[in-house]
Design a protein around this motif. Structure first.
Motif, mmCIF file in Angstrom:
data_model
loop_
_atom_site.group_PDB
_atom_site.id
_atom_site.type_symbol
_atom_site.label_atom_id
_atom_site.label_comp_id
_atom_site.label_asym_id
_atom_site.label_seq_id
_atom_site.Cartn_x
_atom_site.Cartn_y
_atom_site.Cartn_z
ATOM 1 N N VAL A 71 0.834 -1.204 0.000
ATOM 2 C CA VAL A 71 0.000 0.000 0.000
ATOM 3 C C VAL A 71 0.867 1.251 0.000
ATOM 4 O O VAL A 71 0.559 2.243 -0.678
ATOM 5 C CB VAL A 71 -0.954 -0.024 1.217
ATOM 6 C CG1 VAL A 71 -1.650 1.328 1.376
ATOM 7 C CG2 VAL A 71 -1.992 -1.131 1.060
ATOM 8 N N THR A 72 1.969 1.211 0.760
ATOM 9 C CA THR A 72 2.882 2.364 0.783
ATOM 10 C C THR A 72 3.512 2.590 -0.586
ATOM 11 O O THR A 72 3.594 3.734 -1.077
ATOM 12 C CB THR A 72 3.976 2.133 1.839
ATOM 13 O OG1 THR A 72 3.372 1.944 3.111
ATOM 14 C CG2 THR A 72 4.918 3.331 1.900
ATOM 15 N N LEU A 73 3.957 1.499 -1.232
ATOM 16 C CA LEU A 73 4.539 1.628 -2.569
ATOM 17 C C LEU A 73 3.512 2.147 -3.564
ATOM 18 O O LEU A 73 3.818 2.973 -4.434
ATOM 19 C CB LEU A 73 5.086 0.277 -3.027
ATOM 20 C CG LEU A 73 6.336 -0.228 -2.297
ATOM 21 C CD1 LEU A 73 6.692 -1.635 -2.775
ATOM 22 C CD2 LEU A 73 7.509 0.725 -2.531
ATOM 23 N N ALA A 74 2.293 1.666 -3.430
ATOM 24 C CA ALA A 74 1.245 2.123 -4.344
ATOM 25 C C ALA A 74 0.967 3.605 -4.143
ATOM 26 O O ALA A 74 0.785 4.355 -5.123
ATOM 27 C CB ALA A 74 -0.027 1.301 -4.132
ATOM 28 N N ALA A 75 0.931 4.048 -2.867
ATOM 29 C CA ALA A 75 0.677 5.466 -2.599
ATOM 30 C C ALA A 75 1.825 6.337 -3.133
ATOM 31 O O ALA A 75 1.599 7.406 -3.713
ATOM 32 C CB ALA A 75 0.490 5.684 -1.102
#
Length: 271
Positions: A204-208
């Motif tokens: 999720v962090t990478l996607a954000a």
């Protein structure tokens, strides 16, 4: 010259000889080639966590209650059949008592004749009944009393087993719900859950971060449908993605298995 006679030795004398002692040529048994191989030992089972042990206890109690409930159900069925059999015997005894009662104005009381017979056997039984003399009033009363006691005993047994079945069913329903709560705790404290949470947070962090970089690269403009990058920040349906679907499928199977197997292994994200 004649031959010198051979000396005769007594049986108790020790025998000596100058010849070479006979060699012991017996061959010792060959050792088995498997003797040097250590026996296989069963792999040690991993020690259950406290949450897993609570789940195992709940599953064991549910299985025991399922057996008790099945036994009580079979006992209820058997007691119900015995009750109906006792009712039938009581009905026959009451009919015999009715035949045995003296009736003024009648030489021989006749049993009540049914309007129709359901089978030839029933008609034959009625004919035999007509030709059978009625029992004595004392015997008929004793038969009714005995049949009544048997019916009451069968009814009491049915009520006892029905109560036992109701209690087992109630405990089973409550205990089955406890499996769900225990499974939730087992999942909560399982290392696979912590790994899945960490993997989820990382993705999720990478996607954000990727979405923010994409927004910077496009100047935050709203891309039209004819733009090749339109919808780039929207995730695709995971059901069409083999990797994402496989992860969900593994977890679904593992969680289902955990309801009946306290040692079911939860999948790690990198598997």
């Amino acid at each position: 010259m004649g031959r010198r006679p051979r000396a005769i030795m007594p049986l108790t004398a020790e025998v000596t000889t100058t010849r070479t002692e006979a060699l012991d040529v017996s061959v010792p048994p060959l050792a088995s080639p498997l003797a040097a191989v250590p026996p296989e030992t069963a792999p040690a089972q991993p020690e259950r966590s406290r949450a897993r042990q609570v789940l195992a206890d709940a599953i064991a109690e549910v299985r025991a209650l399922e057996i008790e409930s099945a036994e009580a159900g079979a006992a209820v069925s058997e007691a119900d059949s015995a009750r109906w059999a006792a009712e039938s015997v009581l009905t026959a005894a009451e009919e015999a008592l009715e035949r045995a009662r003296p009736r003024p104005g009648f030489n021989a009381p006749r049993p009540r004749e049914p309007h129709t017979f359901r089978s030839q056997e029933e008609a034959d039984a009625y004919t035999v009944l007509l030709n059978t003399p009625p029992p004595s009033i004392e015997d008929a009363k004793a038969a009714v009393a005995s049949a009544t006691d048997a019916r009451d005993s069968a009814l009491a047994a049915l009520q006892f087993h029905q109560k036992r079945l109701d209690q087992a069913t109630q405990r089973l329903s409550w205990k089955r719900s406890s499996i769900g709560r225990a499974a939730d705790l087992a999942v909560h404290y399982d290392p696979a859950m912590a790994a899945l949470a960490a993997e989820t947070k990382k993705l999720v962090t990478l996607a954000a971060a990727a979405e923010r970089a994409f927004s910077l690269a496009t100047g935050g403009a709203l891309l039209q449908r004819d733009n090749p990058y339109h919808g780039a920040t929207a995730p695709t349906d995971f059901r069409t993605d083999p990797e994402g679907w496989a992860l969900l499928h593994r977890w679904r199977e593992a969680l289902a298995a955990l309801q009946s197997d306290p040692d079911a292994v939860l999948p790690m994200p990198d598997e």
